[in-house]
Design an enzyme around this catalytic site. Structure first.
Site, PDB file in Angstrom:
ATOM      1  N   LYS A 127       0.652  -2.530   3.881  1.00 39.44           N
ATOM      2  CA  LYS A 127      -0.606  -1.801   3.628  1.00 39.44           C
ATOM      3  C   LYS A 127      -1.329  -2.374   2.417  1.00 39.44           C
ATOM      4  O   LYS A 127      -2.531  -2.371   2.341  1.00 39.44           O
ATOM      5  CB  LYS A 127      -0.317  -0.316   3.411  1.00 39.44           C
ATOM      6  N   MET A 182      11.378   8.558   5.415  1.00 36.15           N
ATOM      7  CA  MET A 182       9.979   8.982   5.245  1.00 36.15           C
ATOM      8  C   MET A 182       9.866  10.493   5.058  1.00 36.15           C
ATOM      9  O   MET A 182       8.957  11.126   5.607  1.00 36.15           O
ATOM     10  CB  MET A 182       9.134   8.515   6.454  1.00 36.15           C
ATOM     11  N   ASP A 216       6.405  -7.623   4.766  1.00 39.34           N
ATOM     12  CA  ASP A 216       6.044  -6.210   4.602  1.00 39.34           C
ATOM     13  C   ASP A 216       6.143  -5.766   3.147  1.00 39.34           C
ATOM     14  O   ASP A 216       6.846  -6.369   2.349  1.00 39.34           O
ATOM     15  CB  ASP A 216       6.997  -5.337   5.430  1.00 39.34           C
TER      16      ASP A 216
END
Ligand code: SAH
Length: 254
Positions: free
Chosen positions: A56, A168, A35
């Site tokens: 991502k 987050m 990741d």
């Protein structure tokens, strides 16, 4: 080691915060799916594994989760030892649970390996004791970001008397502040915002609930960061003790 998928937590960033079990899994891995938030330095434990970035930035934009599932399954079915390496702990806002379930449903053997989650690491690195005796009776880990947009019970969080550790949250500071104030949390509740916890470029910004958004903006706080909200986040916990809280006995401070 038989063919299976290890869902491994790489910890918050400092490669020395990796567990011995994670090191063993990396040593034995044939394939490592890694990741974004994992520090590449931990890959030094690999011995010839194929490294595949799947965050991502790894190029799987459209249906990343389904793509990762398929990759894990494909390699596991080839009899490879697969390590899925995630930042922090695989089961704290890390989709470890759903990946494990999906793999087991597809007949793959799964083993989960803990990592030190960023919220706990960040607090400790900044000398914040999340459950400081006499100050906080517990700690609540929450995410400010939900996939379905559902709302947290902010009033319960504001009044629960536990230290809040928010993941987050950088893009949601305004909402967090408004909701906690509306929920009845004191405006001067201490807040610590910790960026890149445990890494050499770790930064911390201390403020209080009312001023946190402005403070973060002045500080140019960036993700990844965690927020610690509660009395224990006061700049120096020694001050809390000086304010009349029970002093530690010699054996407790040992
Ligand atoms: N499974 C991870 C969390 C993944 S969610 C864990 O257990 O730590 C991603 C969020 O984690 C980021 O938005 C940030 O809030 C937090 N995070 C991850 N690494 C961090 C770090 N080194 N410093 C501060 N926050 C971090």
């Amino acid at each position: 080691m038989s063919a299976k998928v290890w869902l491994v937590g790489a910890g918050p960033g400092d490669p020395e915060l990796l567990t011995l079990k994670a090191v063993r899994a990396l040593r034995e891995a044939d394939v490592v799916l890694i990741d974004d938030l994992v520090n590449d330095a931990v890959l030094e434990h690999c011995t010839g594994a194929r490294i595949i970035p799947v965050g991502k930035r790894g190029g799987c934009r459209s249906t990343p989760q389904a793509f990762i599932h398929r990759l894990m399954l494909r390699y596991a079915r080839q009899g490879k030892c697969v390590v899925r390496l995630k930042g922090g702990d695989p089961c704290i806002f890390g989709r470890g649970g759903e990946e494990a379930q999906w793999l087991r449903e597809h007949g793959v053997d799964v083993e989960l390996v803990n990592g030190i989650t960023a919220g706990l690491a960040g607090a400790t690195q900044c000398d914040i004791s999340l459950t400081l005796r006499g100050v906080a009776r517990g700690v609540t880990l929450v995410t400010a970001h939900t996939q379905d947009g559902s709302s947290l019970n902010w009033q319960a969080l504001a009044q629960g008397g536990t230290t809040l550790v928010i993941y987050m949250g950088v893009a949601k500071l305004s909402e967090i502040r408004e909701q906690l104030l509306a929920g009845g949390m004191a405006a001067d509740t201490p807040v610590a915002m910790i960026e890149n916890a445990s890494l050499p470029h770790q930064r911390e910004c201390r403020s209080d609930l009312t001023a946190m958004e402005q403070a973060a903006s002045d500080f140019q706080l960036k993700s990844p960061a965690i927020l610690v909200i509660g009395a224990v986040a006061a700049r120096a916990t020694t001050t809390l003790w000086e304010q009349g809280l029970p002093a530690m006995t010699a054996d407790q401070s040992a």
